[in-house]
Motif scaffolding. Structure first.
Motif, short mmCIF file in Angstrom:
data_model
loop_
_atom_site.label_atom_id
_atom_site.label_comp_id
_atom_site.label_asym_id
_atom_site.label_seq_id
_atom_site.Cartn_x
_atom_site.Cartn_y
_atom_site.Cartn_z
N GLY A 160 12.20 82.79 52.56
CA GLY A 160 11.71 82.75 51.18
C GLY A 160 10.21 82.49 51.12
N LEU A 161 9.72 81.57 51.96
CA LEU A 161 8.28 81.30 52.02
C LEU A 161 7.54 82.54 52.49
CD1 LEU A 161 5.80 79.44 51.93
CD2 LEU A 161 6.39 78.73 54.27
N HIS A 162 8.08 83.20 53.50
CA HIS A 162 7.45 84.42 54.01
C HIS A 162 7.35 85.48 52.92
CE1 HIS A 162 7.51 88.36 56.10
NE2 HIS A 162 6.55 87.78 56.79
N ARG A 163 8.40 85.67 52.17
CA ARG A 163 8.40 86.67 51.08
C ARG A 163 7.37 86.29 50.03
NH1 ARG A 163 8.96 90.99 52.29
NH2 ARG A 163 9.17 91.54 50.13
N TYR A 164 7.28 85.01 49.69
CA TYR A 164 6.30 84.54 48.71
C TYR A 164 4.89 84.86 49.20
CZ TYR A 164 3.55 81.49 45.73
OH TYR A 164 2.61 81.01 44.84
N LEU A 165 4.59 84.48 50.44
CA LEU A 165 3.25 84.72 50.99
C LEU A 165 2.96 86.21 51.10
CD1 LEU A 165 3.33 81.99 53.79
CD2 LEU A 165 1.89 81.96 51.72
N HIS A 166 3.95 86.97 51.49
CA HIS A 166 3.83 88.42 51.61
C HIS A 166 3.40 89.02 50.27
CE1 HIS A 166 5.52 92.54 51.95
NE2 HIS A 166 5.11 92.43 53.19
N ARG A 167 4.09 88.68 49.22
CA ARG A 167 3.75 89.19 47.88
C ARG A 167 2.38 88.71 47.44
NH1 ARG A 167 9.17 87.99 47.22
NH2 ARG A 167 8.68 86.02 46.24
N LEU A 168 2.07 87.45 47.72
CA LEU A 168 0.79 86.87 47.33
C LEU A 168 -0.36 87.65 47.94
CD1 LEU A 168 -0.76 84.46 45.98
CD2 LEU A 168 -0.55 83.31 48.20
N PHE A 169 -0.33 87.86 49.24
CA PHE A 169 -1.45 88.53 49.90
C PHE A 169 -1.51 90.02 49.60
CE2 PHE A 169 -1.55 84.56 52.23
CZ PHE A 169 -2.91 84.33 52.24
N LEU A 170 -0.38 90.65 49.39
CA LEU A 170 -0.41 92.08 49.04
C LEU A 170 -0.89 92.31 47.62
CD1 LEU A 170 2.72 93.55 50.83
CD2 LEU A 170 0.31 93.65 51.51
N ARG A 171 -0.94 91.26 46.83
CA ARG A 171 -1.45 91.35 45.46
C ARG A 171 -2.80 90.64 45.35
NH1 ARG A 171 2.65 88.97 41.71
NH2 ARG A 171 1.30 89.85 40.15
N TYR A 172 -3.57 90.70 46.41
CA TYR A 172 -4.85 89.99 46.46
C TYR A 172 -5.72 90.27 45.25
CZ TYR A 172 -9.44 88.40 47.86
OH TYR A 172 -10.66 87.77 47.89
N ASP A 173 -5.74 91.51 44.79
CA ASP A 173 -6.58 91.85 43.64
C ASP A 173 -6.21 91.03 42.40
OD1 ASP A 173 -4.14 93.30 43.71
OD2 ASP A 173 -4.92 94.81 42.33
N LYS A 174 -4.94 90.67 42.26
CA LYS A 174 -4.50 89.87 41.11
C LYS A 174 -4.40 88.38 41.42
CE LYS A 174 -1.94 93.66 39.10
NZ LYS A 174 -0.66 94.20 38.68
N LYS A 175 -4.33 88.04 42.70
CA LYS A 175 -4.14 86.64 43.11
C LYS A 175 -5.34 86.09 43.88
CE LYS A 175 0.06 86.11 41.58
NZ LYS A 175 0.39 85.03 40.66
N LYS A 176 -6.47 86.72 43.71
CA LYS A 176 -7.69 86.37 44.44
C LYS A 176 -8.05 84.89 44.29
CE LYS A 176 -12.44 88.01 44.81
NZ LYS A 176 -13.40 89.01 44.35
N GLU A 177 -7.99 84.38 43.08
CA GLU A 177 -8.36 82.99 42.82
C GLU A 177 -7.46 82.02 43.59
OE1 GLU A 177 -8.39 80.08 39.02
OE2 GLU A 177 -9.37 82.02 38.73
N GLU A 178 -6.14 82.26 43.55
CA GLU A 178 -5.21 81.39 44.27
C GLU A 178 -5.47 81.44 45.78
OE1 GLU A 178 -0.46 80.67 45.14
OE2 GLU A 178 -1.03 82.05 43.53
N ILE A 179 -5.65 82.63 46.32
CA ILE A 179 -5.87 82.79 47.76
C ILE A 179 -7.17 82.12 48.18
CG2 ILE A 179 -6.34 84.49 49.57
CD1 ILE A 179 -4.28 86.32 48.06
N GLN A 180 -8.21 82.28 47.40
CA GLN A 180 -9.50 81.71 47.75
C GLN A 180 -9.53 80.19 47.60
OE1 GLN A 180 -12.27 84.01 45.40
NE2 GLN A 180 -12.49 85.52 47.02
N SER A 181 -8.54 79.63 46.93
CA SER A 181 -8.49 78.17 46.78
C SER A 181 -7.49 77.51 47.72
CB SER A 181 -8.17 77.81 45.33
OG SER A 181 -6.85 78.18 45.02
N MET A 182 -6.82 78.29 48.55
CA MET A 182 -5.84 77.73 49.49
C MET A 182 -6.54 76.78 50.46
SD MET A 182 -3.63 81.06 50.58
CE MET A 182 -1.89 80.75 50.46
N ASP A 183 -5.88 75.66 50.74
CA ASP A 183 -6.40 74.68 51.70
C ASP A 183 -5.52 74.74 52.95
OD1 ASP A 183 -7.35 72.55 53.16
OD2 ASP A 183 -7.13 71.09 51.53
N ILE A 184 -5.98 75.49 53.94
CA ILE A 184 -5.22 75.70 55.17
C ILE A 184 -4.91 74.37 55.87
CG2 ILE A 184 -5.34 76.75 57.48
CD1 ILE A 184 -4.85 78.76 55.22
#
Length: 107
Positions: A21-45
């Motif tokens: 489930g986590l993998h699917r969530y991350l998969h969708r998140l990164f493949l939608r970078y154009d719409k999820k740019k703000e969330e991805i750029q704020s991730m704290d690895i």
């Protein structure tokens, strides 16, 4: 009340289906970078488990999204090493993929 993103959750006791489930969530998140740019750029690895970091690493490499690993907050992903214990992502009959195998993630 703020909602904790799944990639920051404590994963003690997680099953292979939880990781899937986590993998699917991350998969969708990164493949939608154009719409999820703000969330991805704020991730704290630094706040993520090794398993989560490796899943992100695998997704970005599989889709040749190496440019995203140049983002300041994602640069440390270049230092990902294979997991010590295999991470099994459920029983979903997904074809084996080299980058995942290299990082000890079983599909």
């Amino acid at each position: 009340m703020s909602v904790i993103k799944p990639y920051y959750l404590n994963q003690n006791g997680w099953t292979s289906d939880d990781y899937y489930g986590l993998h699917r969530y991350l998969h969708r998140l990164f493949l939608r970078y154009d719409k999820k740019k703000e969330e991805i750029q704020s991730m704290d690895i630094s706040q993520m488990t090794d398993e989560t970091k490796v899943l992100i690493y695998c997704i970005l490499n599989y889709y040749s999204m190496n440019d995203l690993m140049q983002l300041d907050n994602l640069k440390s992903l270049a230092n990902c090493t294979p997991l010590k214990k295999p991470l099994v992502l459920g029983n979903h009959s997904i074809k084996s993929v080299t980058v995942y195998n290299d990082m000890n993630v079983m599909l």
